[in-house]
Design a protein around this motif. Structure first.
Motif, PDB file in Angstrom:
ATOM      1  N   THR A  23      46.002  34.028  31.483  1.00 29.66           N
ATOM      2  CA  THR A  23      46.580  35.605  31.732  1.00 29.66           C
ATOM      3  C   THR A  23      45.876  35.964  33.525  1.00 29.66           C
ATOM      4  OG1 THR A  23      46.740  36.190  29.614  1.00 29.66           O
ATOM      5  CG2 THR A  23      46.655  38.374  31.238  1.00 29.66           C
ATOM      6  N   THR A  24      46.515  36.819  34.334  1.00 31.94           N
ATOM      7  CA  THR A  24      45.750  36.790  35.605  1.00 31.94           C
ATOM      8  C   THR A  24      44.594  38.673  35.668  1.00 31.94           C
ATOM      9  OG1 THR A  24      48.043  36.358  36.765  1.00 31.94           O
ATOM     10  CG2 THR A  24      45.928  37.538  38.435  1.00 31.94           C
ATOM     11  N   LEU A  25      45.642  39.491  34.879  1.00 38.05           N
ATOM     12  CA  LEU A  25      44.601  41.020  34.014  1.00 38.05           C
ATOM     13  C   LEU A  25      44.784  41.374  33.026  1.00 38.05           C
ATOM     14  CD1 LEU A  25      42.433  42.896  35.256  1.00 38.05           C
ATOM     15  CD2 LEU A  25      45.172  44.219  36.360  1.00 38.05           C
ATOM     16  N   ASP A  26      44.067  40.907  32.367  1.00 40.30           N
ATOM     17  CA  ASP A  26      43.499  41.297  30.843  1.00 40.30           C
ATOM     18  C   ASP A  26      43.543  42.626  30.906  1.00 40.30           C
ATOM     19  OD1 ASP A  26      43.688  42.389  28.593  1.00 40.30           O
ATOM     20  OD2 ASP A  26      42.551  40.433  27.546  1.00 40.30           O
ATOM     21  N   THR A  27      44.144  43.856  30.562  1.00 39.07           N
ATOM     22  CA  THR A  27      43.432  45.064  30.923  1.00 39.07           C
ATOM     23  C   THR A  27      43.704  45.764  29.295  1.00 39.07           C
ATOM     24  OG1 THR A  27      46.124  46.040  30.116  1.00 39.07           O
ATOM     25  CG2 THR A  27      45.175  45.506  33.068  1.00 39.07           C
ATOM     26  N   SER A  28      43.713  45.630  28.087  1.00 38.85           N
ATOM     27  CA  SER A  28      43.605  45.440  26.592  1.00 38.85           C
ATOM     28  C   SER A  28      42.241  46.231  26.689  1.00 38.85           C
ATOM     29  CB  SER A  28      43.356  44.449  25.641  1.00 38.85           C
ATOM     30  OG  SER A  28      42.659  43.812  26.200  1.00 38.85           O
ATOM     31  N   ASP A  29      41.175  46.146  27.120  1.00 39.88           N
ATOM     32  CA  ASP A  29      39.911  47.111  26.502  1.00 39.88           C
ATOM     33  C   ASP A  29      40.077  48.082  28.249  1.00 39.88           C
ATOM     34  OD1 ASP A  29      37.654  47.373  25.461  1.00 39.88           O
ATOM     35  OD2 ASP A  29      36.284  45.756  26.864  1.00 39.88           O
ATOM     36  N   ALA A  30      40.459  48.380  28.975  1.00 43.29           N
ATOM     37  CA  ALA A  30      40.030  49.749  29.381  1.00 43.29           C
ATOM     38  C   ALA A  30      39.497  50.567  29.424  1.00 43.29           C
ATOM     39  CB  ALA A  30      41.342  50.418  30.275  1.00 43.29           C
ATOM     40  N   PRO A  31      38.370  50.918  29.963  1.00 42.80           N
ATOM     41  CA  PRO A  31      38.359  49.801  31.701  1.00 42.80           C
ATOM     42  C   PRO A  31      37.397  48.772  32.168  1.00 42.80           C
ATOM     43  CG  PRO A  31      37.239  51.968  31.573  1.00 42.80           C
ATOM     44  CD  PRO A  31      37.632  51.598  30.274  1.00 42.80           C
ATOM     45  N   CYS A  32      37.905  48.425  31.002  1.00 46.18           N
ATOM     46  CA  CYS A  32      36.797  46.371  31.245  1.00 46.18           C
ATOM     47  C   CYS A  32      37.744  45.758  31.387  1.00 46.18           C
ATOM     48  CB  CYS A  32      35.821  46.652  30.271  1.00 46.18           C
ATOM     49  SG  CYS A  32      34.396  47.787  30.159  1.00 46.18           S
ATOM     50  N   TRP A  33      38.106  45.585  32.985  1.00 45.02           N
ATOM     51  CA  TRP A  33      39.284  45.044  33.240  1.00 45.02           C
ATOM     52  C   TRP A  33      38.142  43.010  33.158  1.00 45.02           C
ATOM     53  CZ3 TRP A  33      42.363  48.421  33.014  1.00 45.02           C
ATOM     54  CH2 TRP A  33      42.122  49.830  33.762  1.00 45.02           C
ATOM     55  N   LYS A  34      39.559  42.443  32.520  1.00 40.88           N
ATOM     56  CA  LYS A  34      38.844  40.714  32.189  1.00 40.88           C
ATOM     57  C   LYS A  34      40.350  40.310  33.445  1.00 40.88           C
ATOM     58  CE  LYS A  34      37.206  40.741  27.741  1.00 40.88           C
ATOM     59  NZ  LYS A  34      37.821  42.349  27.328  1.00 40.88           N
ATOM     60  N   ILE A  86      39.777  54.231  44.450  1.00 48.93           N
ATOM     61  CA  ILE A  86      40.543  52.497  44.214  1.00 48.93           C
ATOM     62  C   ILE A  86      41.448  52.649  43.362  1.00 48.93           C
ATOM     63  CG2 ILE A  86      40.736  50.080  44.400  1.00 48.93           C
ATOM     64  CD1 ILE A  86      38.788  51.620  46.675  1.00 48.93           C
ATOM     65  N   ARG A  87      42.321  52.410  43.468  1.00 52.47           N
ATOM     66  CA  ARG A  87      43.678  53.277  42.370  1.00 52.47           C
ATOM     67  C   ARG A  87      44.465  51.921  41.496  1.00 52.47           C
ATOM     68  NH1 ARG A  87      49.064  54.484  45.618  1.00 52.47           N
ATOM     69  NH2 ARG A  87      48.654  52.982  47.509  1.00 52.47           N
ATOM     70  N   ASN A  88      43.658  50.458  41.817  1.00 46.89           N
ATOM     71  CA  ASN A  88      43.738  49.669  41.232  1.00 46.89           C
ATOM     72  C   ASN A  88      42.453  48.554  41.320  1.00 46.89           C
ATOM     73  OD1 ASN A  88      43.790  48.445  44.221  1.00 46.89           O
ATOM     74  ND2 ASN A  88      44.002  46.721  43.601  1.00 46.89           N
ATOM     75  N   PRO A  89      42.477  47.916  40.440  1.00 47.88           N
ATOM     76  CA  PRO A  89      41.343  47.316  39.109  1.00 47.88           C
ATOM     77  C   PRO A  89      41.262  45.639  40.766  1.00 47.88           C
ATOM     78  CG  PRO A  89      42.867  46.939  37.518  1.00 47.88           C
ATOM     79  CD  PRO A  89      43.495  48.249  38.602  1.00 47.88           C
ATOM     80  N   TRP A  90      40.106  44.916  40.487  1.00 48.37           N
ATOM     81  CA  TRP A  90      40.161  43.554  41.690  1.00 48.37           C
ATOM     82  C   TRP A  90      39.537  43.096  40.707  1.00 48.37           C
ATOM     83  CZ3 TRP A  90      37.859  48.480  42.514  1.00 48.37           C
ATOM     84  CH2 TRP A  90      37.018  48.493  42.976  1.00 48.37           C
ATOM     85  N   PRO A  91      39.375  41.887  41.223  1.00 54.37           N
ATOM     86  CA  PRO A  91      38.923  40.890  41.485  1.00 54.37           C
ATOM     87  C   PRO A  91      36.620  40.509  40.847  1.00 54.37           C
ATOM     88  CG  PRO A  91      40.711  39.898  41.985  1.00 54.37           C
ATOM     89  CD  PRO A  91      40.088  41.379  41.992  1.00 54.37           C
ATOM     90  N   GLY A  92      36.647  41.655  42.123  1.00 55.41           N
ATOM     91  CA  GLY A  92      35.488  41.213  42.177  1.00 55.41           C
ATOM     92  C   GLY A  92      34.340  42.684  41.781  1.00 55.41           C
ATOM     93  N   ALA A  93      35.387  43.618  41.331  1.00 53.52           N
ATOM     94  CA  ALA A  93      34.400  44.421  40.752  1.00 53.52           C
ATOM     95  C   ALA A  93      33.075  44.371  39.696  1.00 53.52           C
ATOM     96  CB  ALA A  93      36.078  45.838  40.203  1.00 53.52           C
ATOM     97  N   PHE A  94      32.766  45.077  39.340  1.00 54.19           N
ATOM     98  CA  PHE A  94      32.052  44.742  37.953  1.00 54.19           C
ATOM     99  C   PHE A  94      32.054  44.858  36.957  1.00 54.19           C
ATOM    100  CE2 PHE A  94      29.631  49.587  37.535  1.00 54.19           C
ATOM    101  CZ  PHE A  94      30.813  49.643  37.668  1.00 54.19           C
ATOM    102  N   GLN A  95      31.993  44.342  35.405  1.00 49.93           N
ATOM    103  CA  GLN A  95      33.303  44.481  34.786  1.00 49.93           C
ATOM    104  C   GLN A  95      32.122  46.151  33.947  1.00 49.93           C
ATOM    105  OE1 GLN A  95      31.316  40.331  33.353  1.00 49.93           O
ATOM    106  NE2 GLN A  95      33.760  39.781  33.391  1.00 49.93           N
ATOM    107  N   THR A  96      30.947  46.238  34.271  1.00 52.19           N
ATOM    108  CA  THR A  96      30.829  47.375  33.099  1.00 52.19           C
ATOM    109  C   THR A  96      29.275  47.299  33.625  1.00 52.19           C
ATOM    110  OG1 THR A  96      30.220  47.989  30.604  1.00 52.19           O
ATOM    111  CG2 THR A  96      29.454  45.832  30.917  1.00 52.19           C
ATOM    112  N   ILE A  97      28.509  48.557  32.648  1.00 50.95           N
ATOM    113  CA  ILE A  97      26.660  48.262  33.128  1.00 50.95           C
ATOM    114  C   ILE A  97      26.171  47.605  31.924  1.00 50.95           C
ATOM    115  CG2 ILE A  97      25.541  49.943  32.897  1.00 50.95           C
ATOM    116  CD1 ILE A  97      26.591  51.876  33.990  1.00 50.95           C
TER     117      ILE A  97
END
Ligand code: WTA
Length: 677
Positions: free
Chosen positions: A69-80, A488-499
């Motif tokens: 899965t390229t982008l899993d949004t099921s736990d938004a906004p913690c993107w996987k 930024i309108r969209n998630p991207w792979p480099g973004a942090f996952q959470t605090i």
């Protein structure tokens, strides 16, 4: 009107008066060799092709298992990102390069002193050293994937070696900037519940020996007293074989790494295959309120993003010698000294010293000797270099093809000097806007495609779709001449996952203001709020105006005003503290500290010094105030809020505006006399 609104209005006014600069074009020589010159990259990375467009970055890496899965949004906004995929970061930065490039230099370690030899560590040597250190962590320290470790290390080759060894095991590292105080280090040990503290006996900076190990002793004690005791303190020797700190290793707690490693000579450790979404590291950063936030970065998404942006935006080819003069203790060093360049098999420079030691020609001698062709630094350093040695670059025979500026908005005059004098009119410049949270660049030109414009960061990087929103969430369009909040309108792979350990704070800080539906699993409902004011020119270039929250950017380092104020309040005599940024020629901004004392205490030079020292102790010297003003009272609203805006106007000799609505307007003139006379 709240403070914040007033401030944004004034940002917008600055923007309106700001003239757009002319364009500079990349040279034909640069374009001829650039990694990307085809404009269609922007179409490939358009929102229509999102999120699959980022396969292009992930494909730069070697994966043990492909993702499903390229982008899993099921736990938004913690993107996987790249879920199901497995890989190892140290394998990707070292092992996979051995077949073709084992004898190539991975790291040039340049010591502070020119009397000490530069070390050229090949990929093969790096492999040996990282394996030995990983074996020590696994077998001597008992570390396993998912554990956390805090590193308080200076800029020597041991720092990236330690990071890569931990990454080999899937251990989450947290690097604390070497200049931070023991107390700041302890906060990070505690928050991450680190099993180890890794330090070095000492290091050199500007010709001085810094006895560093004693910081670890203090950090250990503070952390222990606050309820978390690291199992061991591991100490690197700056001069292998010679222990050089006045603080001796404490038996049963401290271990000299160089001694322990004798049992691991030529040991090998298989890289642990990690899930793409496993955390790779924590990087703490200052925010508006409270303690620093542990930004949690992922393994697969992060490495893909820094590899992709290093290739297209830093234009790194494997034959390049790349020098980023940041500290690895900041995100820039993680992404663009260590992980990005090494993942692409470049040679990266790690410099222990400072730009002006022993003289203003030092940087250019390093560039000449190592044949550096990509140079990366911050406006604060450029301003300092311009001040101390404007004629120096011309005296040296180095050739940059590419230069980066990062960390704060660059004044067009300084940009032009960077271009003409350091770049000798030949190098392209990318002005890269991004953050600790974002892992990699957000706005920048593509160096072989876009025209450069001094002072503008350029459009969104490929696959990054910024938008400027006003307070009500309405889009401010290109060319409107108004400033707003850049998102930024969209998630991207480099973004942090959470605090780390604080998901609520993550959601509230970065998504709270503009999220359209908290239950939504659609990324379109979750624009990312960066916390900077910006404006969008008619040509599509973003101009970043600076933070709109209570964060001061000193020499490109984010410092929370609340952190500084809290440090001041540790001094018994202090009743109230307010920090405001003051413009500084070289540092960009400096904190000015206003203090009111508790009843019964009188202002004195000693007291001001005591407060200033407390800040260095709690945070580090970079936070030392320009001046501590001991004032009879703070200007306050009727509801009792300190008017930092008024103090800031006084410090910067600006217009304080109408103060008649304050609870104590008369204090304004009194403070003004004190500060300006
Ligand atoms: C600022 C550093 C203008 C901005 C990578 C951001 C910039 C903060 C630029 C992040 C730039 C960074 N132009 N401003 N090119 N780069 N900033 O987390 O205010 O230490 O929000 O990350 O620095 O600082 P941080």
């Amino acid at each position: 009107m709240t403070d914040k609104e007033e401030m944004e209005v004034s940002e917008a006014q600055i923007a309106v008066h700001w003239q757009e600069e002319g364009y500079y074009h990349p040279s034909p020589e640069f374009i001829a060799q650039a990694n990307i010159t085809d404009k269609s990259i922007y179409d490939r990375f358009s929102l229509d092709n999102f999120p699959e467009c980022f396969h292009e970055y992930a494909d730069l890496l070697d994966w043990d298992e492909p993702w499903h899965t390229t982008l899993d949004t099921s736990d938004a906004p913690c993107w996987k990102w790249f879920v199901g995929g497995k890989l190892n970061v140290s394998y990707n930065c070292i092992d996979r390069h051995l077949a073709k490039n084992r004898n190539k230099t991975a790291i040039h370690f340049v010591p502070d002193s020119e009397q000490e030899r530069i070390q050229h560590i090949t990929y093969q040597e790096l492999h040996t050293r990282v394996n030995e250190v990983a074996a020590m962590f696994r077998d001597f320290c008992g570390l396993k994937s998912g554990d956390r470790v805090t590193m308080h290390l200076p800029m020597t080759a041991e720092l990236p070696i330690t990071m890569l060894a931990l990454a080999r095991l899937g251990v989450i590292h947290s690097v604390v900037f070497g200049g931070f105080s023991p107390s700041a280090c302890a906060d990070r040990i505690l928050d991450s519940q680190s099993r180890l503290l890794i330090t070095m006996d000492g290091y050199y900076r500007g010709g001085k020996w810094i006895d560093h190990k004693k910081n670890a002793d203090e950090a250990y004690v503070i952390s222990k007293n606050e309820g978390h005791t690291p199992e061991k303190v591991m100490v690197w020797q700056r001069h292998p074989g010679k222990y050089s700190s006045s603080s001796q290793p404490l038996a049963g707690r401290d271990y000299v790494i160089n001694d322990v490693l004798k049992d691991f000579v030529r040991a090998k450790v298989d890289p642990v295959s990690m899930p793409a979404e496993a955390p790779l590291f924590l990087m703490y950063t200052s925010g508006t309120t409270g303690k620093p936030k542990g930004c949690q970065h992922s393994t697969g998404g992060y490495l893909s993003y820094v590899a992709g942006t290093s290739k297209y935006i830093q234009d790194i080819h494997s034959e390049d010698v790349y020098w980023c003069m940041a500290d690895i203790g900041w995100i820039t060093g993680h992404s663009y000294i260590v992980y990005g360049p090494l993942s692409l098999c470049a040679s990266t420079v790690v410099y222990e010293g400072i730009p002006n030691y022993p003289d203003a020609g030092r940087c250019w001698r390093i560039a000449e000797e190592l044949n550096v062709n990509i140079f990366h630094t911050a406006p604060t350093i450029i301003r300092a270099l311009r001040k101390i040695g404007p004629d120096e670059p011309a005296k040296y025979n180095y050739h940059f093809k590419h230069m980066t500026t990062v960390g704060e908005p660059i004044e067009p005059e300084v940009w032009k000097w960077y271009y003409k004098v350091i770049g000798k009119g030949k190098a392209v410049i990318v002005d890269t806007w991004w953050q600790t949270e974002t892992g990699g660049f957000l706005c920048t030109t593509l160096p072989g495609i876009g025209d450069m414009k001094p002072g503008s960061a350029g459009p969104g990087a490929p696959g990054i779709h910024p938008i400027i929103l006003d307070e009500n969430g309405k889009e401010i369009k290109a060319g409107d001449g108004k400033a707003g909040n850049i998102c930024i309108r969209n998630p991207w792979p480099g973004a942090f996952q959470t605090i780390w350990g604080d998901r609520n704070r993550y959601v509230e800080t970065y998504y709270g203001q503009y999220c359209k539906d908290r239950n939504s699993k659609d990324w379109r409902d979750w624009p990312y709020l960066a916390g900077d004011a910006a404006m969008l020119a008619a040509d599509g270039d973003f101009r970043i105006l600076g933070r709109f929250d209570d964060v001061i950017n000193v020499s490109g380092h984010r410092l929370g005003t609340k952190e500084i104020e809290s440090a001041a309040l540790t001094v018994h005599e202090v009743a109230e503290a307010a920090v405001v940024p003051v413009a500084h020629e070289v540092k960009g901004k400096e904190p000015d500290l206003y203090i009111s004392l508790k009843p019964g205490f009188t202002p004195s030079e000693e007291l001001a010094k005591k407060i200033s020292d407390a800040i260095c102790r709690e945070i580090g010297k970079i936070a030392r105030p320009r001046k501590v003003w001991l004032v009879p009272d703070m200007p306050k609203t009727r509801s009792g809020k300190i008017m930092r805006r008024v103090l800031s106007a006084i410090s910067n000799r600006g217009d304080v505006g109408n103060v008649m609505t304050l609870a104590n307007p008369e204090i304004v003139d009194e403070i003004r006399h004190m500060v300006q006379d």
